[in-house]
Design a protein around this motif. Structure first.
Motif, PDB file in Angstrom:
ATOM      1  N   PHE A 641       0.833  -1.195   0.000  1.00 29.64           N
ATOM      2  CA  PHE A 641       0.000   0.000   0.000  1.00 29.64           C
ATOM      3  C   PHE A 641       0.873   1.253   0.000  1.00 29.64           C
ATOM      4  O   PHE A 641       1.922   1.287   0.646  1.00 29.64           O
ATOM      5  N   TYR A 642       0.391   2.258  -0.708  1.00 26.68           N
ATOM      6  CA  TYR A 642       1.006   3.588  -0.673  1.00 26.68           C
ATOM      7  C   TYR A 642      -0.056   4.582  -0.220  1.00 26.68           C
ATOM      8  O   TYR A 642      -1.199   4.553  -0.686  1.00 26.68           O
ATOM      9  N   TYR A 643       0.313   5.472   0.715  1.00 31.61           N
ATOM     10  CA  TYR A 643      -0.570   6.545   1.166  1.00 31.61           C
ATOM     11  C   TYR A 643       0.188   7.861   1.030  1.00 31.61           C
ATOM     12  O   TYR A 643       1.373   7.941   1.381  1.00 31.61           O
ATOM     13  N   GLY A 644      -0.504   8.885   0.544  1.00 36.94           N
ATOM     14  CA  GLY A 644       0.180  10.160   0.411  1.00 36.94           C
ATOM     15  C   GLY A 644      -0.764  11.344   0.361  1.00 36.94           C
ATOM     16  O   GLY A 644      -1.905  11.231  -0.078  1.00 36.94           O
ATOM     17  N   ASP A 645      -0.284  12.477   0.870  1.00 33.56           N
ATOM     18  CA  ASP A 645      -0.942  13.761   0.661  1.00 33.56           C
ATOM     19  C   ASP A 645       0.143  14.827   0.613  1.00 33.56           C
ATOM     20  O   ASP A 645       1.204  14.681   1.203  1.00 33.56           O
ATOM     21  N   ASN A 646      -0.137  15.887  -0.137  1.00 32.16           N
ATOM     22  CA  ASN A 646       0.918  16.876  -0.372  1.00 32.16           C
ATOM     23  C   ASN A 646       1.072  17.872   0.759  1.00 32.16           C
ATOM     24  O   ASN A 646       2.132  18.485   0.888  1.00 32.16           O
ATOM     25  N   ALA A 647       0.064  18.051   1.606  1.00 28.97           N
ATOM     26  CA  ALA A 647       0.214  18.986   2.724  1.00 28.97           C
ATOM     27  C   ALA A 647      -0.980  18.859   3.659  1.00 28.97           C
ATOM     28  O   ALA A 647      -2.088  19.238   3.293  1.00 28.97           O
ATOM     29  N   ARG A 655       3.808   7.326   2.803  1.00 24.69           N
ATOM     30  CA  ARG A 655       4.202   6.088   3.481  1.00 24.69           C
ATOM     31  C   ARG A 655       3.888   4.887   2.613  1.00 24.69           C
ATOM     32  O   ARG A 655       2.866   4.862   1.907  1.00 24.69           O
ATOM     33  N   VAL A 656       4.749   3.878   2.677  1.00 34.16           N
ATOM     34  CA  VAL A 656       4.526   2.602   2.005  1.00 34.16           C
ATOM     35  C   VAL A 656       4.426   1.517   3.066  1.00 34.16           C
ATOM     36  O   VAL A 656       5.297   1.412   3.945  1.00 34.16           O
ATOM     37  N   GLN A 679       7.093   2.158   6.017  1.00 34.34           N
ATOM     38  CA  GLN A 679       8.247   2.996   5.699  1.00 34.34           C
ATOM     39  C   GLN A 679       7.789   4.383   5.261  1.00 34.34           C
ATOM     40  O   GLN A 679       7.092   4.529   4.253  1.00 34.34           O
ATOM     41  N   ARG A 680       8.150   5.414   6.038  1.00 31.66           N
ATOM     42  CA  ARG A 680       7.852   6.785   5.636  1.00 31.66           C
ATOM     43  C   ARG A 680       8.809   7.201   4.532  1.00 31.66           C
ATOM     44  O   ARG A 680      10.013   6.987   4.604  1.00 31.66           O
ATOM     45  N   TYR A 693       9.128  10.821  14.940  1.00 31.97           N
ATOM     46  CA  TYR A 693       9.716   9.513  15.190  1.00 31.97           C
ATOM     47  C   TYR A 693      11.226   9.587  14.971  1.00 31.97           C
ATOM     48  O   TYR A 693      11.703  10.305  14.077  1.00 31.97           O
ATOM     49  N   ASP A 694      11.980   8.831  15.778  1.00 30.34           N
ATOM     50  CA  ASP A 694      13.424   8.767  15.580  1.00 30.34           C
ATOM     51  C   ASP A 694      13.765   8.016  14.304  1.00 30.34           C
ATOM     52  O   ASP A 694      14.740   8.334  13.618  1.00 30.34           O
ATOM     53  N   GLU A 695      12.969   6.995  14.001  1.00 29.79           N
ATOM     54  CA  GLU A 695      13.169   6.193  12.790  1.00 29.79           C
ATOM     55  C   GLU A 695      11.947   6.333  11.895  1.00 29.79           C
ATOM     56  O   GLU A 695      10.822   6.358  12.379  1.00 29.79           O
ATOM     57  N   ARG A 696      12.179   6.387  10.588  1.00 28.30           N
ATOM     58  CA  ARG A 696      11.069   6.512   9.641  1.00 28.30           C
ATOM     59  C   ARG A 696      10.446   5.167   9.302  1.00 28.30           C
ATOM     60  O   ARG A 696       9.546   5.087   8.476  1.00 28.30           O
ATOM     61  N   ARG A 697      10.926   4.108   9.950  1.00 29.88           N
ATOM     62  CA  ARG A 697      10.461   2.761   9.640  1.00 29.88           C
ATOM     63  C   ARG A 697       9.994   2.078  10.925  1.00 29.88           C
ATOM     64  O   ARG A 697      10.563   2.276  12.002  1.00 29.88           O
ATOM     65  N   VAL A 698       8.964   1.248  10.814  1.00 29.65           N
ATOM     66  CA  VAL A 698       8.511   0.440  11.945  1.00 29.65           C
ATOM     67  C   VAL A 698       8.084  -0.930  11.423  1.00 29.65           C
ATOM     68  O   VAL A 698       7.524  -1.049  10.329  1.00 29.65           O
TER      69      VAL A 698
END
Length: 707
Positions: A641-647, A655-656, A679-680, A693-698
Motif C-alpha cells: 500500500f502507498y498513502y500520500g498527501d501533499n500537505a 508512506r509505504v 516505511q515513511r 519519530y526517531d526512525e522513519r520505519r517500523v
C-alpha cells in the motif's frame, strides 16, 4: 459551478469508460447478485443506486492493510484527511477544516453513534471495537443529516461488526513490534438452536511518537483493554433479537502543558494523563411483517468516562475574588496585569476604566501583602458523558417501483464536568426521518428524503436531499445529488461554564484549602447550527468482465455559520461568523485483475477556501492511496500500500506499507503468521511539529491461531 482542471481529467476518464468497446458486453449481461450497502439511505441498495458516493472497506482489505486502528484504515477512503494530534489522538475529517477540531463527521458502530455530544469529538483510539471483530466499514462521502441527524455534516463512517453466526470457533492473536507495539485478541463463538454468540477480549499498547520539537519524550503512549459480547437470537420465523455489550478501559498519556501565569513560579506536575473508560449496550428487536414490510426497535445506552487529575502551581493571588471579577469585566486587561504583576506593583494599575483600575489596585495590594507566594494544588479536569437512545424504523415496499423508509428517534445526552460545565448539562433530541425511492422507469431512479430534528439546547431544523440516478444498466449509473445538512454546536462550544476548582492547596489560599482559579469562561449560549449545501455529479460502475468497480464524483460544498475560532479559556470568542467552500473531484478504482490479484486506487483533488485560515489547515489539495493484494498460493499472500498527501496542516505525508502472511494448516486448525513493514518516504513531522519519530520505519509481527 467551476471545478478546475481536474474536472477535465474526470470528463476524459468518463468518456473513455463509456466507450462501446468497454460497455458492449456489460450492457446486456443478466443482472447477477450485486453487493449491497445500507449506510447511505437506510435502504439496501446496490452501489449504482446510492444517492451519493460510497466507499466500502471489506474484510479482505482490512486484513491485508495490517492496520491496527480504524483511523489508519480511513486513509483508503478518497478525500478523507487522516492525521494525528498526538500518538494516541487521531484527527480524521472528510475534506478537512480545523486540524485539531475534526468534529464534522458522524461515526457509528452497527448504527450506534459514538460521536460525543459534550465535547464534540470521536475518540478514535478508544473506540471499543477490535479490528478483528469488524466485518466491513461503509463510508458515505458527503452530507447525510437526512439519514443520521445533525453532525453527519460532511460524511458518515459506519463500522459494521461480524455477525455472531459468522464467528464460530476460537481465535487467538498476538502482535508484537517496534515502538512498544503489544496487542492481543481472543474470541470464542458458538451457536445453538436459533441463536449465536461471540465473546471477544482484546488489548493494544504502543509508545506513540518518540520526541517533541525540543527532542524530549512526548508522553503520548496508550494502554487499553476491550471486552465485547454480541448475541443474536431468533424468536420466531419472522422475529429476532440482537444485543451487544462493549466495554473499554485504558490510559492515554498526555504531555504536561500547563505554564504558570505569574512570573517566578515553577510548574509542579509532570503529566496530565487520562484514564479512559467506555461502556455501551444495545438491544434491537427485528420484525419481518411480510417480504415487503419490516421494522425494528433499537435502544442503546453509552457512557464515556475520562478521568484526568493533575497538579499545578501558581501564585496565591490566582484565587483572588477581585481578580476573578476583573477577569469577568475584561479578560485582556486582566491577563496583561497578571503576566506583568511585579512591574505594576510599584506604579499601580495600568490604564483602564475606573472599575478596572479600582479592582486592579486591590489585587496589587494583595500581591504586595504576600499573595505572591507559590501555592500548589490538584486540578480535576475529568469529564463524564452519557447517552440514551431509542429508535423505531419502518421499511415498506409500497409497490415494485416504490420503497419508503421512515422512523423516529429520541436521544438524551448528558455531560458532567466540574471544570467545563460547573456540574451537569443535558440535552434532549427528537427526530423524524423519511426516505422515498421511486423507480420511475427501467433507467430512472428518483430519491428524496428529509430529517426533522429538534434539540432543546439549539432548536429545530429540517434538512432535505434530492437525487436522480440514471441507470444505464443495473451495474452502471450516472447521478446528480443536492443535499443540505447541519451540525449543532456541541455543549462545550455553546454552553461551556469553564473554571478550575483547585483542591488540596498547599499552603491554603486566603485561608482556604480549595478555591477556584480566577479564569472563568462562559459560552455564548446562542450559537446557531452550521449549515452545508452540497452538489454532486458522479458515476458508479462495475465492469463484470473485467472485475473492475469504479466511482468518480465532482463536488461543490459550501458551509456557512461555521464555528472556527480557537476555544481557549483565555480567548473564548465562539461565533457563527465563518464559512468554507470545497470543490474538486474524487475517484476510486477496485480491480480484481484475476483470482489472485487485486488492485485498488484512490485519488482526491480538494480545492478549499475559508474565511478563517484555521479551516484550511486540514485540507490537502492532493491525496490518495494505492494498493496491490496478491495470493501467491500455498498459503502465502502479500499486500503493498502507498498513502500520500501533499500537505496536511502544512506537512507532507507519504508512506509505504508492506504485509506478508503465511497460512499454515494444523489439522482442523490454522495458524497465520504475518509481518508488516511501514516505511515513511517523507522526512517531516506528522500533522503537528511535535509528532516526531526517531526512525522513519517500523516493523511488527503477528501470529493468529483459529480452531
Amino acid at each position: 459551478m467551476s471545478l478546475g482542471p481536474s474536472s477535465t481529467r474526470s470528463s476524459l476518464l468518463l468518456a473513455l469508460l463509456f466507450s462501446p468497446a468497454l460497455l458492449a458486453d456489460d450492457l446486456f449481461l443478466e443482472s447477477e447478485s450485486l453487493p449491497q450497502v445500507l449506510t447511505a439511505t437506510r435502504l439496501k441498495q446496490t452501489p449504482a443506486e446510492v444517492p451519493g458516493s460510497m466507499t466500502v472497506l471489506d474484510s479482505e482489505l482490512i486484513n491485508a492493510s495490517g492496520a491496527r486502528d480504524i483511523s489508519e484504515l480511513l486513509r483508503l477512503v478518497p478525500g478523507m484527511m487522516v492525521g494525528n494530534i498526538s500518538g494516541n489522538q487521531a484527527a480524521v475529517n472528510y475534506h478537512g477544516t480545523n486540524a485539531s477540531e475534526a468534529r464534522r463527521m458522524q461515526v457509528l458502530i452497527d448504527g450506534r453513534s459514538v460521536y460525543r455530544a459534550g465535547l464534540a469529538t470521536v475518540d478514535w483510539s478508544d473506540i471499543p471495537v477490535a479490528m478483528e471483530d469488524i466485518e466491513r466499514i461503509e463510508v458515505f462521502r458527503g452530507p447525510n443529516t437526512v439519514s443520521y441527524g445533525a453532525n453527519a455534516l460532511m460524511a458518515v463512517v459506519n463500522i459494521i461488526t461480524r455477525h455472531p453466526a459468522d464467528s464460530h470457533g476460537t481465535r487467538l492473536k498476538i502482535t508484537r513490534g517496534e515502538r512498544g507495539i503489544n496487542d492481543f485478541y481472543a474470541s470464542q463463538g458458538l451457536g445453538w438452536n436459533g441463536g449465536d454468540l461471540r465473546l471477544s477480549l482484546s488489548g493494544q499498547e504502543d509508545d506513540g511518537f518518540d520526541s517533541d520539537r525540543n527532542g524530549a519524550d512526548y508522553r503520548d503512549s496508550r494502554r487499553l483493554n476491550r471486552f465485547s459480547l454480541a448475541v443474536s437470537q431468533a424468536l420466531s420465523d419472522n422475529q429476532s433479537l440482537d444485543w451487544q455489550i462493549d466495554a473499554k478501559d485504558g490510559t492515554n498519556q498526555r504531555p504536561y502543558t500547563y505554564h504558570p501565569v505569574f512570573s517566578g513560579i515553577t510548574a509542579a506536575g509532570n503529566n496530565s494523563d487520562v484514564i479512559a473508560k467506555d461502556y455501551a449496550g444495545s438491544v434491537r428487536w427485528n420484525l419481518d411483517v411480510n417480504p415487503d414490510h419490516s421494522l425494528y426497535i433499537q435502544g442503546s445506552a453509552q457512557h464515556w468516562d475520562r478521568q484526568q487529575v493533575w497538579r499545578a502551581c501558581d501564585a496565591e493571588v490566582s484565587f483572588s475574588p477581585q481578580l476573578t471579577q476583573l477577569w469577568q469585566l475584561n479578560p485582556n486587561y486582566t491577563e496583561r496585569l497578571a503576566r506583568n504583576m511585579p512591574r505594576f506593583a510599584g506604579p499601580g494599575a495600568p490604564p483602564g476604566t475606573a472599575a478596572e483600575m479600582a479592582l486592579a489596585n486591590q489585587v496589587l495590594d494583595q500581591w504586595r501583602n504576600g499573595a505572591s507566594q507559590t501555592l500548589c494544588g490538584d486540578i480535576d479536569q475529568s469529564t463524564r458523558e452519557s447517552r440514551y437512545d431509542l429508535e423505531l424504523q419502518d421499511t415498506l415496499s409500497l409497490s415494485d417501483s416504490l420503497r419508503l423508509v421512515s422512523g423516529m428517534n429520541y436521544r438524551y445526552d448528558r455531560a458532567d464536568s466540574e471544570t467545563y460545565f460547573n456540574g451537569t448539562l443535558d440535552d434532549t433530541i427528537w427526530r423524524a426521518f423519511g426516505q422515498l425511492e421511486w423507480r420511475a422507469s427501467e433507467h430512472w431512479l428518483l430519491q428524496g428524503g428529509a430529517m426533522y430534528e429538534d434539540t432543546r439546547l439549539i432548536g429545530s431544523s429540517l434538512t432535505p436531499r434530492f437525487a436522480v440516478n440514471y441507470l444505464i444498466n443495473p451495474r452502471h449509473s450516472l447521478r446528480a445529488v443536492y443535499s443540505e445538512a447541519i451540525r449543532s454546536p456541541d455543549m462545550f462550544e455553546n454552553n461551556v461554564n469553564w473554571s478550575y476548582q483547585v483542591t488540596n492547596l498547599q499552603p491554603a489560599a486566603f485561608g482556604q484549602s480549595s478555591a477556584r482559579y480566577f479564569v472563568k469562561t462562559r459560552g455564548p449560549g446562542d450559537l446557531d447550527q452550521e449549515h452545508i449545501r452540497s452538489r454532486e455529479l458522479g458515476y458508479n460502475g462495475y465492469f463484470a468482465e473485467l472485475g473492475l468497480a469504479l466511482d468518480v464524483k465532482l463536488f461543490y460544498d459550501e458551509i456557512s455559520g461555521m464555528i472556527s475560532e480557537p476555544l481557549r479559556n483565555n480567548q473564548y470568542i465562539a461565533s457563527n461568523a465563518n464559512n468554507s467552500r470545497f470543490r474538486g473531484t474524487e475517484s476510486q478504482l477496485d480491480w480484481r485483475l484475476s483470482q489472485i490479484d487485486r488492485l485498488r486506487l484512490t485519488y482526491a483533488f480538494v480545492d478549499a477556501e475559508a474565511s478563517n485560515p484555521l479551516d484550511q489547515q486540514f485540507s490537502a489539495r492532493n491525496s490518495g492511496s494505492a494498493g496491490w493484494l496478491r495470493d501467491w498460493g500455498h498459503g502465502w499472500n502479500s499486500a503493498l500500500f502507498y498513502y500520500g498527501d501533499n500537505a496536511l496542516n502544512g506537512y507532507r505525508f507519504e508512506r509505504v506499507d508492506t504485509r506478508i502472511a503465511k497460512r499454515i494448516p494444523l489439522g482442523k486448525a490454522h495458524l497465520q503468521l504475518a509481518g508488516v513493514l511501514q516505511q515513511r518516504l517523507d522526512h517531516q513531522p506528522t500533522t503537528f511539529v511535535d509528532n516526531n519519530y526517531d526512525e522513519r520505519r517500523v516493523m511488527y509481527f503477528s501470529a493468529e491461531l483459529e480452531f
